[in-house]
Design an enzyme around this catalytic site. Structure first.
Site, PDB file in Angstrom:
ATOM      1  N   CYS A  13      43.959  55.747  19.493  1.00 19.23           N
ATOM      2  CA  CYS A  13      44.466  55.397  20.831  1.00 19.23           C
ATOM      3  C   CYS A  13      45.824  54.682  20.810  1.00 19.23           C
ATOM      4  CB  CYS A  13      43.435  54.541  21.564  1.00 19.23           C
ATOM      5  SG  CYS A  13      42.613  53.322  20.517  1.00 19.23           S
ATOM      6  N   HIS A  67      45.313  49.492  26.822  1.00 24.33           N
ATOM      7  CA  HIS A  67      45.939  48.838  25.671  1.00 24.33           C
ATOM      8  C   HIS A  67      47.414  48.582  26.007  1.00 24.33           C
ATOM      9  CE1 HIS A  67      42.414  49.716  23.419  1.00 24.33           C
ATOM     10  NE2 HIS A  67      42.869  50.596  22.565  1.00 24.33           N
TER      11      HIS A  67
HETATM   12  P1  NAP Z   1      30.049  54.319  22.538  1.00 26.00           P
HETATM   13  O1  NAP Z   1      30.303  54.023  23.947  1.00 26.00           O
HETATM   14  O2  NAP Z   1      29.321  53.326  21.701  1.00 26.00           O
HETATM   15  O3  NAP Z   1      29.294  55.732  22.433  1.00 26.00           O
HETATM   16  C1  NAP Z   1      28.869  56.286  21.223  1.00 26.00           C
HETATM   17  C2  NAP Z   1      28.409  57.704  21.468  1.00 26.00           C
HETATM   18  O4  NAP Z   1      28.072  58.325  20.229  1.00 26.00           O
HETATM   19  C3  NAP Z   1      27.159  57.765  22.323  1.00 26.00           C
HETATM   20  O5  NAP Z   1      27.179  58.917  23.124  1.00 26.00           O
HETATM   21  C4  NAP Z   1      26.078  57.871  21.265  1.00 26.00           C
HETATM   22  O6  NAP Z   1      24.890  58.480  21.736  1.00 26.00           O
HETATM   23  C5  NAP Z   1      26.744  58.805  20.286  1.00 26.00           C
HETATM   24  N1  NAP Z   1      26.088  58.752  18.995  1.00 26.00           N
HETATM   25  C6  NAP Z   1      25.914  57.690  18.185  1.00 26.00           C
HETATM   26  N2  NAP Z   1      25.213  58.020  17.086  1.00 26.00           N
HETATM   27  C7  NAP Z   1      24.920  59.338  17.217  1.00 26.00           C
HETATM   28  C8  NAP Z   1      24.191  60.270  16.421  1.00 26.00           C
HETATM   29  N3  NAP Z   1      23.641  59.917  15.284  1.00 26.00           N
HETATM   30  N4  NAP Z   1      24.103  61.548  16.868  1.00 26.00           N
HETATM   31  C9  NAP Z   1      24.655  61.919  18.032  1.00 26.00           C
HETATM   32  N5  NAP Z   1      25.351  61.086  18.831  1.00 26.00           N
HETATM   33  C10 NAP Z   1      25.482  59.802  18.428  1.00 26.00           C
HETATM   34  O7  NAP Z   1      31.405  54.581  21.741  1.00 26.00           O
HETATM   35  P2  NAP Z   1      32.758  55.314  22.241  1.00 26.00           P
HETATM   36  O8  NAP Z   1      33.716  54.305  22.676  1.00 26.00           O
HETATM   37  O9  NAP Z   1      32.434  56.427  23.164  1.00 26.00           O
HETATM   38  O10 NAP Z   1      33.334  55.852  20.870  1.00 26.00           O
HETATM   39  C11 NAP Z   1      32.682  56.788  20.088  1.00 26.00           C
HETATM   40  C12 NAP Z   1      33.549  57.146  18.900  1.00 26.00           C
HETATM   41  O11 NAP Z   1      34.752  57.753  19.351  1.00 26.00           O
HETATM   42  C13 NAP Z   1      34.027  55.943  18.062  1.00 26.00           C
HETATM   43  O12 NAP Z   1      33.122  55.600  17.059  1.00 26.00           O
HETATM   44  C14 NAP Z   1      35.324  56.423  17.499  1.00 26.00           C
HETATM   45  O13 NAP Z   1      35.067  57.134  16.306  1.00 26.00           O
HETATM   46  C15 NAP Z   1      35.820  57.383  18.534  1.00 26.00           C
HETATM   47  N6  NAP Z   1      36.872  56.753  19.362  1.00 26.00           N
HETATM   48  C16 NAP Z   1      38.144  57.148  19.167  1.00 26.00           C
HETATM   49  C17 NAP Z   1      39.156  56.590  19.893  1.00 26.00           C
HETATM   50  C18 NAP Z   1      40.557  56.957  19.646  1.00 26.00           C
HETATM   51  O14 NAP Z   1      41.300  56.111  19.271  1.00 26.00           O
HETATM   52  N7  NAP Z   1      40.984  58.167  19.868  1.00 26.00           N
HETATM   53  C19 NAP Z   1      38.894  55.625  20.836  1.00 26.00           C
HETATM   54  C20 NAP Z   1      37.586  55.217  21.037  1.00 26.00           C
HETATM   55  C21 NAP Z   1      36.588  55.807  20.285  1.00 26.00           C
HETATM   56  P3  NAP Z   1      23.530  57.640  22.065  1.00 26.00           P
HETATM   57  O15 NAP Z   1      23.568  57.383  23.548  1.00 26.00           O
HETATM   58  O16 NAP Z   1      22.458  58.603  21.716  1.00 26.00           O
HETATM   59  O17 NAP Z   1      23.544  56.418  21.241  1.00 26.00           O
HETATM   60  N1  12T Z   2      37.640  50.570  15.960  1.00 32.46           N
HETATM   61  O1  12T Z   2      38.656  56.088  16.312  1.00 32.46           O
HETATM   62  O2  12T Z   2      37.537  49.388  18.317  1.00 32.46           O
HETATM   63  O3  12T Z   2      40.156  55.092  15.171  1.00 32.46           O
HETATM   64  O4  12T Z   2      39.225  49.917  19.590  1.00 32.46           O
HETATM   65  C1  12T Z   2      39.382  53.665  17.955  1.00 32.46           C
HETATM   66  C2  12T Z   2      39.195  52.464  18.613  1.00 32.46           C
HETATM   67  C3  12T Z   2      38.394  52.810  16.015  1.00 32.46           C
HETATM   68  C4  12T Z   2      39.271  55.081  16.007  1.00 32.46           C
HETATM   69  C5  12T Z   2      38.434  50.154  18.667  1.00 32.46           C
HETATM   70  C6  12T Z   2      38.218  51.589  16.636  1.00 32.46           C
HETATM   71  C7  12T Z   2      38.996  53.820  16.681  1.00 32.46           C
HETATM   72  C8  12T Z   2      38.610  51.429  17.955  1.00 32.46           C
END
Ligand code: NAP
Ligand code: 12T
Length: 341
Positions: free
Chosen positions: A131, A244
């Site tokens: 991000c 951010h």
């Molecule tokens: P979040 O709100 O905690 O949501 C996590 C999601 O992943 C939920 O839908 C969860 O489903 C699912 N999940 C977890 N374990 C799983 C499994 N074993 N099998 C299938 N689904 C599973 O987190 P978020 O903010 O959406 O972020 C999720 C991920 O996206 C982060 O860990 C990161 O890698 C990535 N991310 C990237 C950026 C970026 O910078 N581009 C920004 C934010 C996040 P349940 O409801 O079943 O738990």
């Molecule tokens: N730890 O997917 O916590 O590289 O803001 C994105 C956002 C990891 C990632 C956060 C993180 C990622 C966060």
């Protein structure tokens, strides 16, 4: 019009829900949509443009009928399931950090390096950058094209929504507790996040930088295809829900005036200039919340270096920083002629 079968993986999360919203808002050509998460959430419902979609268990899902998979279930889950989906013929757009440094996986910001996507068929996976890196590079690219950027120094002020739904809840809970004289119990973050600022995002590495700081370093070099660019970051978590902010100092090859930078940025793709300091016009996290643009303000000459320029760069981390960028990558695949099954 071709329509695509799309699976959102991590659909109950902060990023996944925003992906469903943005697919619907932008009227992405969807034939069938699938919402996937862990077995914990299977059977729940999520919203897709006013429709209730039942959540299915990722572990039991067959990707062979899916054209595009938008993944954000965390790096450990993407590591296992993204290659499985890709092998079944699904083009995977992965939001986690897991594949970003793989030389066979393109790391794409459509406004910055759309051409990089062309190698995606090697693995059938495209990585969505971090991000903080996305919003910074959308703003720096028009300047870099005019006068190459040699060095970047950044401090970020990052919202808790970047860590997901449990972190949003932790900030709200701690704020209520502190305002009613109750003790707080940090769980998601290593220290109290309400009314505080933490110079730690993700874990520490051996060089004393955090993983988030090193993502900005490594991803910038890969996206700009420049292994020489000098870049160093301090990533700070602040008690903000969405958006951010970044204080960015650049050093360009030739000097660039603030007026020249404003001219290059006004009208650049994905950018909204908000820079009239005397009238207190500059972007804040609240201005960016729910918006698609990368906002830029506080452009001014560096007093320590004639080739230096300061900028303040703000964007909604769940939208351009994650879900919107992923949907734009999917739109790029469609433009490039992806055939639905
Ligand atoms: P979040 O709100 O905690 O949501 C996590 C999601 O992943 C939920 O839908 C969860 O489903 C699912 N999940 C977890 N374990 C799983 C499994 N074993 N099998 C299938 N689904 C599973 O987190 P978020 O903010 O959406 O972020 C999720 C991920 O996206 C982060 O860990 C990161 O890698 C990535 N991310 C990237 C950026 C970026 O910078 N581009 C920004 C934010 C996040 P349940 O409801 O079943 O738990
Ligand atoms: N730890 O997917 O916590 O590289 O803001 C994105 C956002 C990891 C990632 C956060 C993180 C990622 C966060």
């Amino acid at each position: 019009m071709k329509n695509y079968n799309v699976a959102v993986v991590g659909a109950t999360g902060a990023v996944g829900k925003t992906m469903l919203d943005i697919l619907s808002e932008r009227q992405f050509p969807v034939n069938k949509i699938y919402a996937l998460a862990s077995s914990r959430s299977a059977g729940r419902f999520v919203n897709f443009g006013g429709q209730r979609i039942e959540v299915l268990d990722l572990d039991k899902f067959d990707f062979s009928n899916i054209d595009i998979g938008l993944f954000s279930p965390g790096a450990g889950v993407s590591k296992i399931y993204a290659p499985k989906a890709a092998a079944a013929g699904c083009a995977v757009i992965d939001n986690t950090s897991f594949f970003r440094q793989d030389p066979e996986v393109p790391l794409v910001i459509p406004e910055v390096n759309p051409q990089a996507i062309d190698i995606y068929k090697k693995r059938n996976i495209i990585a969505n950058p971090n991000c903080s890196t996305i919003q910074m590079l959308v703003a720096l690219k028009p300047l870099h094209d005019f006068s190459p950027i040699k060095r970047v120094i950044i401090s970020t002020y990052q919202a808790v929504s970047g860590t997901g739904i449990p972190a949003i809840a932790e900030l709200a809970t701690q704020a209520k507790q502190l305002l009613s004289d109750q003790p707080v119990n940090p769980e998601v973050y290593p220290k109290q996040i309400a009314f505080n600022a933490l110079p730690q995002i993700d874990s520490f590495m051996d060089n004393s930088y955090t993983r988030e700081e090193m993502k900005m370093h490594n991803e910038t070099r890969k996206i700009l295809d420049d292994t020489e660019i000098m870049i160093s970051a301090t990533a700070v978590r602040v008690p903000v829900f969405h958006g951010h902010c970044e204080s960015v100092l650049i050093e360009t090859k030739q000097p660039m005036s603030p007026d020249k930078a404003r001219e290059l940025l006004s009208g650049a793709p994905g950018i909204k200039l908000m820079d009239d300091a005397k009238n207190s016009i500059y972007p804040t996290a609240i201005d960016a919340e729910g918006q698609d643009e990368v906002f830029v303000g506080r452009i001014r000459a560096d007093l320590s270096n004639p080739n230096g320029l300061w900028l303040w760069i703000v964007s909604d981390n769940l939208r351009k920083g994650a879900a919107l960028n992923s949907v734009q990558i999917a739109e790029l695949l469609v433009e490039k002629g992806l055939q639905p099954k």
